[in-house]
Design an enzyme around this catalytic site. Structure first.
Site, mmCIF file in Angstrom:
data_model
loop_
_atom_site.group_PDB
_atom_site.id
_atom_site.type_symbol
_atom_site.label_atom_id
_atom_site.label_comp_id
_atom_site.label_asym_id
_atom_site.label_seq_id
_atom_site.Cartn_x
_atom_site.Cartn_y
_atom_site.Cartn_z
ATOM 1 C CB CYS A 89 -13.602 28.514 51.188
ATOM 2 S SG CYS A 89 -14.589 29.649 52.179
ATOM 3 C CG HIS A 97 -18.833 35.672 43.359
ATOM 4 N ND1 HIS A 97 -19.303 36.604 44.261
ATOM 5 C CD2 HIS A 97 -18.001 34.858 44.062
ATOM 6 C CE1 HIS A 97 -18.763 36.366 45.448
ATOM 7 N NE2 HIS A 97 -17.974 35.319 45.356
HETATM 8 C C1 DLZ Z 1 -13.524 35.572 41.329
HETATM 9 C C2 DLZ Z 1 -13.724 34.846 42.610
HETATM 10 C C3 DLZ Z 1 -14.502 35.401 43.629
HETATM 11 C C4 DLZ Z 1 -15.175 36.715 43.511
HETATM 12 N N1 DLZ Z 1 -14.650 34.776 44.786
HETATM 13 C C5 DLZ Z 1 -14.073 33.568 44.971
HETATM 14 C C6 DLZ Z 1 -14.232 32.874 46.187
HETATM 15 O O1 DLZ Z 1 -14.864 33.319 47.155
HETATM 16 N N2 DLZ Z 1 -13.650 31.642 46.308
HETATM 17 C C7 DLZ Z 1 -12.910 31.073 45.298
HETATM 18 O O2 DLZ Z 1 -12.429 29.947 45.452
HETATM 19 N N3 DLZ Z 1 -12.742 31.738 44.134
HETATM 20 C C8 DLZ Z 1 -13.286 32.959 43.953
HETATM 21 N N4 DLZ Z 1 -13.113 33.627 42.788
HETATM 22 C C9 DLZ Z 1 -12.178 33.071 41.772
HETATM 23 C C10 DLZ Z 1 -12.783 32.006 40.854
HETATM 24 O O3 DLZ Z 1 -12.967 30.768 41.514
HETATM 25 C C11 DLZ Z 1 -11.829 31.756 39.659
HETATM 26 O O4 DLZ Z 1 -10.547 31.510 40.138
HETATM 27 C C12 DLZ Z 1 -11.771 32.956 38.709
HETATM 28 O O5 DLZ Z 1 -13.057 33.354 38.315
HETATM 29 C C13 DLZ Z 1 -10.937 32.624 37.434
HETATM 30 O O6 DLZ Z 1 -11.540 31.518 36.723
#
Ligand code: DLZ
Length: 172
Positions: A89, A97
């Site tokens: 999610c 991002h």
């Molecule tokens: C960094 C990040 C952000 C800002 N938001 C989410 C999110 O809403 N959902 C999610 O699954 N992961 C998020 N991540 C983490 C990134 O998926 C990833 O784990 C990092 O950038 C490290 O590769």
């Protein structure tokens, strides 16, 4: 809006094949875990309901959605599975991002599917708000984890049926 009209997780259970002999991988991201773990429960329970054996469901947790594709590829190297379901999610925030992560997961899973001729199921929620996510993780629009499991079951069955050289698949 399609999802405003109905609960998309409702399906005709009698039309799904038994999956007693099938194996599945589930990769679930820990970011927004109050959402993703609900997706996982819906997904896992649906596989079990349709006959999957606990020992044939391989679950992997990853930090975030961006890691889903890499872990899905790793999982298929370790385990002989008929389909891999990726659950996560990414909630839209102040920056873009979400666009980078969502596109990357979509393209990654598409590429994995094409390269391996194996179903990699996109169970990633891409909501604008947390409420939209809750609505789709066991809320008023159902549970996308259930839908991802149903898709995996159908795709695993499709692959098996193609092997039988049927003329028509999916038209009764
Ligand atoms: C960094 C990040 C952000 C800002 N938001 C989410 C999110 O809403 N959902 C999610 O699954 N992961 C998020 N991540 C983490 C990134 O998926 C990833 O784990 C990092 O950038 C490290 O590769």
């Amino acid at each position: 809006m399609a999802s405003a009209l109905k609960n998309l997780s409702k399906y005709d259970e009698s039309k799904l094949p038994d999956i007693e002999d099938k194996s599945f991988g589930i990769v679930v991201a820990d970011w927004n875990e109050h959402i993703t773990h609900a997706l996982y429960e819906g997904c896992y329970d649906t596989l079990i309901k349709h006959g999957a054996q606990e020992e044939n469901i391989h679950t992997v947790q990853v930090p975030g959605a961006f890691e889903l594709t890499t872990a899905a590829a790793m999982l298929t190297q370790r385990h002989q599975v008929d389909a891999v379901i990726c659950l996560g999610c990414v909630i839209k925030g102040e920056t873009t991002h979400n666009e980078y992560i969502n596109h990357s997961v979509g393209m990654g899973l598409t590429n994995l599917g094409i390269a391996t001729a194996k179903p990699f199921i996109f169970g990633l929620l891409t909501p604008n708000t947390e409420q939209q996510a809750l609505d789709r993780a066991g809320g008023k629009y159902g549970n996308k984890g259930v839908e991802a499991a149903v898709t995996a079951i159908r795709m695993a069955d499709l692959k098996q049926n193609l092997g039988k050289r049927k003329k028509k698949i999916g038209f009764g």
